[in-house]
Design an enzyme around this catalytic site. Structure first.
Site, mmCIF file in Angstrom:
data_model
loop_
_atom_site.group_PDB
_atom_site.id
_atom_site.type_symbol
_atom_site.label_atom_id
_atom_site.label_comp_id
_atom_site.label_asym_id
_atom_site.label_seq_id
_atom_site.Cartn_x
_atom_site.Cartn_y
_atom_site.Cartn_z
ATOM 1 N N LYS A 73 -10.413 12.809 7.786
ATOM 2 C CA LYS A 73 -9.961 12.415 9.116
ATOM 3 C C LYS A 73 -10.179 13.566 10.095
ATOM 4 C CE LYS A 73 -6.327 9.263 7.552
ATOM 5 N NZ LYS A 73 -6.848 8.035 8.150
ATOM 6 N N ARG A 125 -7.388 -0.601 0.969
ATOM 7 C CA ARG A 125 -7.850 -1.884 0.429
ATOM 8 C C ARG A 125 -8.248 -1.770 -1.039
ATOM 9 N NH1 ARG A 125 -12.317 -2.129 5.046
ATOM 10 N NH2 ARG A 125 -10.585 -1.020 5.996
ATOM 11 N N ASP A 162 -2.635 10.548 3.206
ATOM 12 C CA ASP A 162 -4.025 10.129 3.389
ATOM 13 C C ASP A 162 -4.789 11.133 4.253
ATOM 14 O OD1 ASP A 162 -6.400 8.776 3.520
ATOM 15 O OD2 ASP A 162 -5.716 7.327 5.019
ATOM 16 N N LYS A 177 0.857 -1.193 0.000
ATOM 17 C CA LYS A 177 0.000 0.000 0.000
ATOM 18 C C LYS A 177 0.886 1.234 0.000
ATOM 19 C CE LYS A 177 -3.159 2.619 2.979
ATOM 20 N NZ LYS A 177 -3.847 2.654 4.299
ATOM 21 N N GLU A 219 -9.374 3.477 2.002
ATOM 22 C CA GLU A 219 -8.872 3.538 0.627
ATOM 23 C C GLU A 219 -7.770 2.540 0.341
ATOM 24 O OE1 GLU A 219 -5.588 4.882 2.636
ATOM 25 O OE2 GLU A 219 -7.657 5.458 3.028
ATOM 26 N N ASP A 257 1.534 6.616 5.316
ATOM 27 C CA ASP A 257 0.572 5.624 4.833
ATOM 28 C C ASP A 257 1.059 4.884 3.593
ATOM 29 O OD1 ASP A 257 -1.778 4.387 5.550
ATOM 30 O OD2 ASP A 257 -3.052 5.651 4.300
#
Length: 511
Positions: free
Chosen positions: A285, A359, A278, A273, A357, A296
């Site tokens: 968030k 996944r 993010d 990933k 996101e 991330d």
């Protein structure tokens, strides 16, 4: 990068800024460890008593500095705690040696040379000390942040990392000893490469610049790369990666970086990933959760560094890394909660939360990796806060579609000193991802959210391919103070586990 030298000199005669010795917790006070005999002799055989007077106990990670006694070439003795003294006939645990060496290297920050006289009774112990010292000496170069002045000041003030680690003891002329040291150098360099990438600000490390970094490394180490930009991703139907990245001015990338060996019999695919920042997207968030979201992309950094390490070590295995790179931002073009994405596999996904996101980008990369029919796939991701709640900040979770493989990965992680724990994939949680408008949703039951994320990824694995998922959300980025060989900031979590997995696979020992 801190240099490593193998010395045949005595701890008493080697010239260095400090000589590092080990001290353990004994039944009646601190005990000077094997390797420090010459230093103890210079103190008249009473070094343990001197250390106890100074308050040393031998507890793990404890550091005590004292002026050197007459007869030692180094002006300072640095005693580092090893924890409980082993039973007679037993050696020190490799992880205890790693952590002690790391703590000592950090304590010698700004020094030119440290002579490490820790217990190195065999090649494995020497490798642990070398690895710990080189990882502990790490410091992020602020020049990578676009702040050259800060980097110059750091160098001027002598606050940079320890420049050289001289390893004393053992059998430095022995072939196995040399090989262990060389492996430690290669491995530490790549863990530190991953740390640099993780620590880089998101305005410096974008999907495009990360891809360019991978291409440059591929040229240096003889690897093959393929980079899909936003046009190629659209043409190929990579709806997950595009859906996550479409709200950002920094477009997404999918990078394939591959190492091959002419005599390899097995192939591993690693998927990382790579969300270079993010924000959570439209599902923004909350305040206080954005500041470290440059990390991330830790999974992609881990995969990248693992492939390069395999090339450096010349492992007899084929290793393909997939870096799923995107920036998750809110804007007028961003994916909205309720939108449906058509993934590379052809499956449709209802996006209930744009902050789930990782996944989505992994699913596209996993599907592509499956097309090449590897013997096994391992994905690595800072995927869920739920895993942090379950396992804390130092342990990553392992899920898999094969129990034996999950056990193998867990045992390997424990072997190399990375804390992990096997986690289940309960079939009953799958129903919570059912969607009325798509094949599945990207969210399911809130309780057990880390397991739900694993089940989502499992939907994109072909039934005949062995797969494991590492959720490194906890240990990937260290918000607290440094300890042992673990720095503040990016840690390079799971690189050592995946390198060992590649070595085991090369040896024909894939579980």
């Amino acid at each position: 990068m801190t240099a490593l030298t193998l010395s045949t000199s005595s701890a008493a005669t080697l010239r260095a800024d400090a000589v590092v010795i080990g001290v353990a917790k004994g039944a009646k006070g601190p005990v000077v460890a094997i390797g420090a005999e010459a230093v103890d002799k210079a103190f008249g055989g009473k070094l343990g008593t001197v250390l106890e007077t100074l308050g040393a106990t031998g507890a793990e990670g404890e550091v005590t500095k004292l002026p050197a006694a007459s007869g030692l070439k180094a002006p300072v003795v640095l005693a580092v705690g090893l924890g409980e003294a082993p039973a007679k006939g037993d050696g020190y645990d490799a992880e205890a040696l790693r952590r002690a060496a790391g703590a000592a290297a950090r304590a010698l920050s700004g020094s030119k040379k440290g002579a490490f006289a820790l217990p190195v009774e065999d090649a494995a112990a020497a490798a642990a000390v070398a690895e710990g010292a080189l990882l502990g000496a790490y410091a992020y170069d602020k020049a990578n942040s676009g702040n050259g002045g800060a980097a110059k000041d750091k160098k001027k003030n002598g606050n940079g990392p320890l420049a050289e680690v001289a390893l004393i003891g053992g059998k430095p002329r022995d072939k196995a000893y040399k090989a262990a040291a060389e492996r430690a150098v290669a491995l530490a360099a790549e863990v530190n490469r991953a740390r640099d990438l993780i620590n880089a600000p998101s305005n410096v490390l974008t999907p495009a610049s990360f891809a360019a970094t991978a291409v440059a490394a591929a040229k240096e180490f003889g690897l093959k790369t393929e980079v899909l930009d936003e046009k190629a991703l659209k043409k190929g139907g990579y709806g997950g990666i595009l859906g996550v990245g479409q709200g950002s001015d920094a477009p997404p990338r999918l990078v394939r970086i591959a190492y091959t060996h002419p005599k390899a019999e097995k192939t591993l695919a690693l998927v990382g990933k790579g969300i270079t920042y993010d924000s959570g997207g439209i599902s923004l968030k909350p305040a206080g959760h954005n500041e470290t979201m440059k990390c991330d992309m830790s999974g992609a950094a881990t995969v990248f560094s693992t492939v390069v390490t395999a090339a450096k070590l010349g492992l007899r295995v084929n290793l393909t890394g997939w870096l799923a790179l995107a920036e998750n931002m809110p804007s007028g073009s961003a994916t909205r909660p309720g939108d449906v994405l058509t993934m590379y596999s052809g499956k449709t996904v209802e996006v209930l939360n744009t902050d789930a996101e990782g996944r989505l980008v992994l699913a596209d990369a996993i599907t592509r990796a499956c097309e090449e029919k590897p013997d096994a796939i391992v994905d690595v991701a800072t995927l869920t806060g739920a895993m942090v709640l379950a396992l804390g900040t130092r342990t990553f979770g392992i899920m898999a579609n094969d129990e034996a493989f999950r056990t193998t990965v867990h045992e390997i992680a424990e072997e190399v000193g990375e804390q992990s724990w096997p986690m289940p994939l309960p079939a009953d949680l799958r129903k919570s991802m059912d969607s009325p408008v798509a094949d599945l949703a990207n969210m399911g039951e809130r309780m057990g959210g880390g397991l739900v994320a694993g089940l989502f990824l499992k939907e994109f694995i072909q039934d005949d391919i062995t797969w494991a998922h590492l959720d490194i959300a906890g240990p990937a980025f260290n918000d607290s103070g440094p300890s042992g060989y673990t720095p503040k900031g990016g840690t390079g979590a799971a690189v050592r586990t995946l390198v060992r997995l590649a070595e085991r696979t090369a040896a024909g020992d894939l579980g």
